[in-house]
Each structure stands twice: as C-alpha cells, then as structure tokens.
Design a protein around this motif. Structure first.
Motif, PDB file in Angstrom:
ATOM      1  N   ALA A   1       0.803  -1.232   0.000  1.00 28.58           N
ATOM      2  CA  ALA A   1       0.000   0.000   0.000  1.00 28.58           C
ATOM      3  C   ALA A   1       0.825   1.267   0.000  1.00 28.58           C
ATOM      4  O   ALA A   1       0.473   2.244  -0.671  1.00 28.58           O
ATOM      5  CB  ALA A   1      -0.933   0.005   1.210  1.00 28.58           C
ATOM      6  N   GLY A   2       1.893   1.314   0.759  1.00 25.13           N
ATOM      7  CA  GLY A   2       2.690   2.530   0.881  1.00 25.13           C
ATOM      8  C   GLY A   2       3.302   2.624   2.256  1.00 25.13           C
ATOM      9  O   GLY A   2       3.370   1.623   2.994  1.00 25.13           O
TER      10      GLY A   2
ATOM     11  N   LEU B   1       1.604  -0.423   6.010  1.00 22.15           N
ATOM     12  CA  LEU B   1       2.206  -1.075   4.851  1.00 22.15           C
ATOM     13  C   LEU B   1       1.162  -1.735   3.954  1.00 22.15           C
ATOM     14  O   LEU B   1       1.360  -1.833   2.736  1.00 22.15           O
ATOM     15  CB  LEU B   1       3.240  -2.111   5.298  1.00 22.15           C
ATOM     16  CG  LEU B   1       4.477  -1.547   6.010  1.00 22.15           C
ATOM     17  CD1 LEU B   1       5.327  -2.686   6.559  1.00 22.15           C
ATOM     18  CD2 LEU B   1       5.314  -0.666   5.077  1.00 22.15           C
ATOM     19  N   ILE B   2       0.042  -2.173   4.535  1.00 23.07           N
ATOM     20  CA  ILE B   2      -0.963  -2.867   3.715  1.00 23.07           C
ATOM     21  C   ILE B   2      -2.254  -2.078   3.526  1.00 23.07           C
ATOM     22  O   ILE B   2      -3.089  -2.485   2.703  1.00 23.07           O
ATOM     23  CB  ILE B   2      -1.291  -4.268   4.275  1.00 23.07           C
ATOM     24  CG1 ILE B   2      -1.905  -4.177   5.671  1.00 23.07           C
ATOM     25  CG2 ILE B   2      -0.054  -5.150   4.277  1.00 23.07           C
ATOM     26  CD1 ILE B   2      -2.382  -5.528   6.216  1.00 23.07           C
ATOM     27  N   TRP B   3      -2.431  -0.949   4.229  1.00 22.50           N
ATOM     28  CA  TRP B   3      -3.697  -0.223   4.151  1.00 22.50           C
ATOM     29  C   TRP B   3      -3.581   1.258   3.797  1.00 22.50           C
ATOM     30  O   TRP B   3      -4.553   1.853   3.334  1.00 22.50           O
ATOM     31  CB  TRP B   3      -4.437  -0.303   5.500  1.00 22.50           C
ATOM     32  CG  TRP B   3      -5.095  -1.605   5.779  1.00 22.50           C
ATOM     33  CD1 TRP B   3      -4.644  -2.593   6.606  1.00 22.50           C
ATOM     34  CD2 TRP B   3      -6.347  -2.092   5.239  1.00 22.50           C
ATOM     35  NE1 TRP B   3      -5.525  -3.649   6.616  1.00 22.50           N
ATOM     36  CE2 TRP B   3      -6.579  -3.366   5.789  1.00 22.50           C
ATOM     37  CE3 TRP B   3      -7.276  -1.556   4.343  1.00 22.50           C
ATOM     38  CZ2 TRP B   3      -7.706  -4.119   5.482  1.00 22.50           C
ATOM     39  CZ3 TRP B   3      -8.394  -2.303   4.029  1.00 22.50           C
ATOM     40  CH2 TRP B   3      -8.601  -3.577   4.595  1.00 22.50           C
TER      41      TRP B   3
ATOM     42  N   LYS C   1      12.900   4.853  -2.950  1.00 24.76           N
ATOM     43  CA  LYS C   1      11.719   5.159  -3.751  1.00 24.76           C
ATOM     44  C   LYS C   1      10.702   4.041  -3.541  1.00 24.76           C
ATOM     45  O   LYS C   1      11.038   2.850  -3.621  1.00 24.76           O
ATOM     46  CB  LYS C   1      12.074   5.296  -5.224  1.00 24.76           C
ATOM     47  CG  LYS C   1      10.903   5.781  -6.076  1.00 24.76           C
ATOM     48  CD  LYS C   1      11.365   6.309  -7.416  1.00 24.76           C
ATOM     49  CE  LYS C   1      10.209   6.936  -8.192  1.00 24.76           C
ATOM     50  NZ  LYS C   1      10.668   7.614  -9.425  1.00 24.76           N
ATOM     51  N   ILE C   2       9.455   4.413  -3.283  1.00 25.87           N
ATOM     52  CA  ILE C   2       8.417   3.444  -2.934  1.00 25.87           C
ATOM     53  C   ILE C   2       7.743   2.931  -4.202  1.00 25.87           C
ATOM     54  O   ILE C   2       7.309   3.718  -5.055  1.00 25.87           O
ATOM     55  CB  ILE C   2       7.366   4.078  -2.004  1.00 25.87           C
ATOM     56  CG1 ILE C   2       8.038   4.806  -0.826  1.00 25.87           C
ATOM     57  CG2 ILE C   2       6.396   3.016  -1.523  1.00 25.87           C
ATOM     58  CD1 ILE C   2       8.919   3.947   0.034  1.00 25.87           C
ATOM     59  N   VAL C   3       7.647   1.614  -4.314  1.00 23.52           N
ATOM     60  CA  VAL C   3       6.920   0.965  -5.411  1.00 23.52           C
ATOM     61  C   VAL C   3       5.763   0.209  -4.775  1.00 23.52           C
ATOM     62  O   VAL C   3       5.974  -0.661  -3.924  1.00 23.52           O
ATOM     63  CB  VAL C   3       7.819   0.020  -6.211  1.00 23.52           C
ATOM     64  CG1 VAL C   3       7.049  -0.580  -7.392  1.00 23.52           C
ATOM     65  CG2 VAL C   3       9.072   0.742  -6.703  1.00 23.52           C
ATOM     66  N   HIS C   4       4.524   0.529  -5.181  1.00 22.50           N
ATOM     67  CA  HIS C   4       3.353   0.020  -4.463  1.00 22.50           C
ATOM     68  C   HIS C   4       2.192  -0.224  -5.410  1.00 22.50           C
ATOM     69  O   HIS C   4       2.222   0.110  -6.597  1.00 22.50           O
ATOM     70  CB  HIS C   4       2.942   1.023  -3.386  1.00 22.50           C
ATOM     71  CG  HIS C   4       2.414   2.319  -3.936  1.00 22.50           C
ATOM     72  ND1 HIS C   4       1.064   2.575  -4.077  1.00 22.50           N
ATOM     73  CD2 HIS C   4       3.045   3.432  -4.393  1.00 22.50           C
ATOM     74  CE1 HIS C   4       0.895   3.785  -4.580  1.00 22.50           C
ATOM     75  NE2 HIS C   4       2.084   4.332  -4.775  1.00 22.50           N
ATOM     76  N   GLY C   5       1.133  -0.798  -4.832  1.00 21.82           N
ATOM     77  CA  GLY C   5      -0.148  -0.969  -5.510  1.00 21.82           C
ATOM     78  C   GLY C   5      -1.249  -0.429  -4.619  1.00 21.82           C
ATOM     79  O   GLY C   5      -1.172   0.673  -4.128  1.00 21.82           O
ATOM     80  N   HIS C   6      -2.325  -1.239  -4.436  1.00 22.14           N
ATOM     81  CA  HIS C   6      -3.387  -1.001  -3.450  1.00 22.14           C
ATOM     82  C   HIS C   6      -4.432   0.023  -3.880  1.00 22.14           C
ATOM     83  O   HIS C   6      -5.622  -0.196  -3.689  1.00 22.14           O
ATOM     84  CB  HIS C   6      -2.765  -0.575  -2.109  1.00 22.14           C
ATOM     85  CG  HIS C   6      -3.759  -0.386  -0.997  1.00 22.14           C
ATOM     86  ND1 HIS C   6      -4.638  -1.368  -0.599  1.00 22.14           N
ATOM     87  CD2 HIS C   6      -4.008   0.678  -0.182  1.00 22.14           C
ATOM     88  CE1 HIS C   6      -5.379  -0.927   0.406  1.00 22.14           C
ATOM     89  NE2 HIS C   6      -5.025   0.313   0.675  1.00 22.14           N
TER      90      HIS C   6
END
Length: 258
Positions: free
Chosen positions: A170-171, A186-188, A203-208
């Motif tokens: 998530a971020g 981390l997940i929400w 650098k943050i690589v995420h989805g969610h």
C-alpha cells in the motif's frame, strides 16, 4: 517524529547487474499474471548474465475469477528468476475471516465471495449480508482452504528492498523511517501517503490504490491499474537507473466481481 534519514539518490538505481520486474494487484486474474511471468522469463533467458527478480506487490485474491490458481502459481518456481510475493490487505482479511474475526466479515463484500468460490465453496444464492450465510461460508471455507496455501499467504513479507527501491503493497507513513513502519500502514495506507511529496530513504513501489495508468512520481510508483475493475495488470521493470512500464495486460470484460 521527523524522518532524518538521507533520501534515495535521483535517479534511483537497481542493484548492479540486476533486473527487477514488479507487478501490481492481481486479484484472481491468473491469465493476466501468467502473461507477465512468461515475459519476465523470456527476458531472463535473453539475458542470462543478469540476476532476475520478479515481485508481486500483493492482493493475489478476491474479485477476479481464479484466486486459488493465482496462489498456487505463485507458490511454484519461476525458472531463471527469483520470485518474491508480498502480502496485501486482502490476504490479511482472508486470514482474519477464517480466524472468525467479525470485523473481517466485510471481506466477503469486498470480493471474498469470488475467492471462496474458487476454492469450491457453494456461493450460489448466498448473501454476504446474512449472518447465517456468512457462518456457513466460513465453515465450508475452513474445510476447503488448503493448509499450504494458507501458510503461504500467512508467511509473505510485508516489504522488500532492492537497491534504491522499497517494494510494498500500500505505501508508507510519511516522517516514519522505513525500518519502523507498522503493518497496518504497509498494507492499508492511502490518504496520508498518496499526496505526500516526501523523499523517503528509498523510492516506494506500491499498488493497493487503483489508477487508470501506472503513476510514476518522484518519490513513488503506483502499479495498481485496476485489473479487478476491468482495467489492466501492469508490471514495471527496473534496470540500472531506468524504471519504466514492462507490460500492461487488459482484463477481459466480465472477469471480475464487484
């Protein structure tokens, strides 16, 4: 507490001699994921002198047609590549639902019906708002959940770091060092993270959070392009100081649940 760590260099770099391919939220779309995995393997065969890493950013299950198949595939090998799978909020909700947490019953309304159906639970006519139906589904899902699948989801890491990149579902929470981030964020996380322009240690690589197109920003990259809503499954490639879209596979119409 202010984050006083040194931010990542610009442009960030992958480890020397390493190719990283990361893809966003799969949500049961096995066929889309298979296309990305096949392209990653083809690249590994074409460049055997490099280390090849493939990362799933989590949310393997729910809404799409074959959550069980996605989990089974990611439990297997990917010859020529190192395969890493992160845990997302949907896997976490699945586990909480099986544990009997009443706050997790909402999972069925958030796409979990498709997942229990993929494991052979009878969902025809079932109402996720009915307590009786929810308890019946929970009991059948416990009986049908494969122990190795459950253990696989339970033991997935919440983040990974390679080079100047931090991979997470998530971020992260701004002003908190990456090593001190909490599982919930981390997940929400969404609202506090997405508008932030802060440069983190990596650098943050995420989805969610689904977007129409992959979102490349100075401090983060969002790869969730809404496969579960009829969008695309997107993967990015990271080599040396280059980060770009590797593949973006559209979901077939009608292959997801609300």
């Amino acid at each position: 507490m202010q984050n006083r760590t040194v931010p990542f260099p610009i442009p960030p770099r992958a480890p020397a001699g390493t190719t990283i391919i990361a893809f966003g939220d799969v949500h049961g779309h096995l066929s889309l994921m298979e296309e990305i995995l096949a392209e990653a393997q083809a690249r590994a065969r074409a460049k055997p002198d490099r280390r090849h890493i493939v990362i799933s950013l989590g949310d393997l299950v729910d809404r799409g047609p074959d959550s069980r198949g996605v989990v089974a595939r990611l439990m297997g090998d990917l010859p020529g590549c190192e395969l890493h799978v992160l845990r997302g909020n949907h896997e976490t909700l699945l586990m909480s639902f099986l544990a009997g947490d009443p706050d997790a019953d909402v999972w069925l309304k958030w796409g979990g019906m498709a997942t229990v159906g993929s494991y052979g639970v009878d969902i025809e006519g079932a109402d996720p708002h009915s307590k009786r139906d929810v308890e019946r589904i929970r009991a059948e899902f416990r009986a049908r959940m494969l122990p190795d699948h459950f253990d696989f989801m339970r033991t997935r890491p919440l983040s990974l770091t390679f080079g100047d990149y931090f991979f997470v579902h998530a971020g992260v929470r701004p002003d908190v060092p990456l090593a001190r981030q909490k599982e919930y964020d981390l997940i929400w996380i969404r609202d506090e993270f997405l508008p932030s322009g802060q440069l983190f240690e990596k650098k943050i690589v995420h989805g969610h959070t689904s977007v129409e197109e992959p979102d490349f920003r100075t401090n983060r990259i969002n790869l969730d392009t809404g496969a579960c809503y009829g969008g695309k499954l997107t993967a990015a490639i990271f080599e040396d100081d280059v980060a770009e879209v590797f593949a973006s596979i559209p979901a077939p119409p009608g292959t997801h649940f609300p």
